[in-house]
Design an enzyme around this catalytic site. Structure first.
Site, PDB file in Angstrom:
ATOM      1  CG  ASP A 133     -26.013  16.665   6.700  1.00 22.69           C
ATOM      2  OD1 ASP A 133     -26.718  17.187   6.503  1.00 22.69           O
ATOM      3  OD2 ASP A 133     -26.385  15.118   6.618  1.00 22.69           O
ATOM      4  NE  ARG A 192     -37.404  13.368   7.659  1.00 22.73           N
ATOM      5  CZ  ARG A 192     -35.898  13.356   7.636  1.00 22.73           C
ATOM      6  NH1 ARG A 192     -35.655  12.887   6.163  1.00 22.73           N
ATOM      7  NH2 ARG A 192     -34.870  14.516   7.972  1.00 22.73           N
ATOM      8  CG  HIS A 231     -31.621  10.656   3.448  1.00 30.64           C
ATOM      9  ND1 HIS A 231     -32.346   9.532   3.019  1.00 30.64           N
ATOM     10  CD2 HIS A 231     -31.626  11.503   3.844  1.00 30.64           C
ATOM     11  CE1 HIS A 231     -33.479  11.648   3.136  1.00 30.64           C
ATOM     12  NE2 HIS A 231     -32.798  11.662   3.707  1.00 30.64           N
ATOM     13  CB  CYS A 286     -28.760  16.756   1.800  1.00 27.02           C
ATOM     14  SG  CYS A 286     -27.639  16.428   4.060  1.00 27.02           S
ATOM     15  CD  GLN A 322     -30.859  14.373  -0.098  1.00 26.61           C
ATOM     16  OE1 GLN A 322     -31.212  14.664   0.779  1.00 26.61           O
ATOM     17  NE2 GLN A 322     -30.514  15.271  -0.461  1.00 26.61           N
ATOM     18  NE  ARG A 371     -34.907  14.075  -0.313  1.00 29.68           N
ATOM     19  CZ  ARG A 371     -35.265  14.341   0.806  1.00 29.68           C
ATOM     20  NH1 ARG A 371     -34.461  15.122   1.336  1.00 29.68           N
ATOM     21  NH2 ARG A 371     -35.613  13.787   1.577  1.00 29.68           N
TER      22      ARG A 371
END
Length: 341
Positions: free
Chosen positions: A234, A111, A138, A276, A141, A321
Site C-alpha cells: 500500500d 468513509r 477497511h 489497493c 477492501q 471492490r
C-alpha cells in the site's frame, strides 16, 4: 423470503469482526457470484427502490465508484454527500445526523477518519451502515481482496498473503484479521517502528488458532516473503499524513521489486501481486513526480516493472471492490434468503 431467513439482514459491517469466519467466506463467494451475474448480463436488482447515503469525509476513486455502481446495479439510488455537503461532528453531532439520515435512507456508507464515527452511525441510525474506510478498519477492501485471491487460486485456506509496508494502517489491520478468519496465512513485513498494534495481532491470532492460519509479524524481508502466494503493498504515506521524509527512509528497503518477488521462491503460477490503489509506481505521472524528485527515488512502494508484470492483479482487485461491496449491501439490505451459516 422473510427477514427471519437472512442472518445478515439489517446488520452493519463496521470491521472484519462484524462477521464470523463462515459469514466472511459466504460474502466472498456471494461477491464472486454477483460478478458472474454482471458479466453475463443477468439482472440482480435486490435493492429495488432503496435509497443509499454515501458519506465521504475522505475523497476516493474506487470506494465512491464501487458504491455508486454497486447500488445502481442492485436497483438502489445512491446519494453522494462529500465533506462540504455534511455537518457530521461539526455543526451537528454524529448521533443527530445518524437519526436524520436513518429516517430518510435505507442504508449508509461512511468513509472517513475515526472508527468511532462509523460505530456511532450504526448505533443511532437504525439502518445498515457499511465502513468504506476508517483509521482502523477497511472491510470493504478485505472482502474484494480475498475474492481476488480465490478467483486466482480457487481456494483460500492455506494460502500465504504477505503485506509489506506500513504495518499499522487500516489495510494491514483488516488483512491481518480477515485473512486469519478464512485460514489464510498472513505475514506482515514492516520495520519494527511500524509494527501493527498488539490489539490487532491478538485478534488475528485468536482467529488463526481456530482456522489453522499462521500469523507472522517481522522486519526480516527474506523470512517474511518466503513461500508467499500474494505479495501485497500500500502507499507508504496515507491520506492526511505528512511525514514523507521519515517514512521513505524507513520503508525504502521494503519496496516491492522483482528481486523481492523472486525471494518468495514461489512458482510463477502460484504467485500474484496486489495493491489497493492508488499506487506510486510510475515517474511519468505528474502525481508522483514531485515526491520522487524530492527524495531522489524513481519509484516508491512498488516498482513499475512489478506493477505492470504478469504477477499483477491490481486492476482485477480494483474491479472486485464493486462486486464485494455489492455482496455486502445485498446481504444486509436485500431481504434475501440466506439461511444460518
Amino acid at each position: 423470503m422473510g427477514k427471519e431467513s437472512n442472518v445478515f439482514q439489517g446488520r452493519s459491517i463496521l470491521s472484519e469482526t462484524s462477521m464470523t469466519p463462515d459469514e466472511m467466506n459466504y460474502l466472498i463467494d456471494f461477491g464472486l457470484h454477483l460478478k458472474f451475474l454482471k458479466k453475463n448480463n443477468i439482472p440482480h436488482r435486490y435493492l429495488e427502490g432503496k435509497n443509499i447515503a454515501l458519506l465521504f469525509e475522505k475523497a476516493s476513486t474506487r470506494t465512491r465508484s464501487s458504491f455508486v455502481t454497486a447500488a445502481v446495479e442492485l436497483g438502489a439510488h445512491p446519494d453522494y454527500l462529500g465533506k462540504d455537503d455534511i455537518h457530521l461532528g461539526k455543526k451537528e453531532s454524529v448521533e443527530d445526523t445518524a437519526k436524520i439520515l436513518g429516517s430518510m435512507f435505507d442504508g449508509i456508507e461512511f468513509r472517513g477518519f475515526k472508527q468511532e464515527t462509523v460505530d456511532d452511525l450504526a448505533k443511532y441510525s437504525g439502518v445498515p451502515v457499511w465502513n468504506g474506510l476508517t483509521d482502523e478498519w477497511h472491510p470493504t477492501q478485505t472482502i474484494p481482496d480475498l475474492m481476488t485471491m480465490k478467483e486466482n487460486f480457487g481456494y483460500l485456506k492455506g494460502l500465504t498473503l504477505t503485506y509489506i509496508g506500513d504495518g499499522r494502517n487500516n489495510v494491514a489491520n483488516s488483512l491481518l484479521v480477515g485473512g486469519a478468519m478464512v485460514g489464510v496465512n498472513v505475514h506482515v513485513v514492516t520495520p519494527k517502528a511500524l509494527y501493527p498494534s498488539e490489539k490487532h495481532v491478538s485478534i488475528a491470532k485468536e482467529y488463526a488458532a481456530k482456522t489453522g492460519a499462521e500469523i507472522l509479524v517481522t522486519d526480516n524481508i527474506d523470512e517474511g516473503v518466503k513461500g508467499s502466494n500474494a505479495i501485497y503493498t500500500d502507499v507508504w504515506v496515507s491520506m492526511g499524513e505528512s511525514d514523507w521524509e521519515e517514512r521513505v527512509k524507513l520503508l525504502k528497503p521494503y519496496q516491492v521489486n522483482m528481486e523481492l518477488m523472486k525471494k518468495t521462491g514461489t512458482p510463477d503460477d502460484k504467485l500474484i501481486f496486489m495493491h489497493c490503489l492508488p499506487a506510486f509506481h510510475d515517474t511519468k505521472t505528474s502525481y508522483g513526480q514531485e515526491v520522487f524528485d524530492e527524495y531522489g527515488i524513481s519509484e516508491m512502494e512498488v516498482t513499475d516493472e512489478v506493477f505492470r508484470s504478469k504477477y499483477s492483479r491490481v486492476f482485477e482487485e480494483g474491479e472486485n471492490r464493486k462486486h464485494g461491496i455489492k455482496a455486502i449491501m445485498a446481504a444486509t439490505l436485500g431481504n434475501l434468503f440466506i439461511p444460518s451459516i
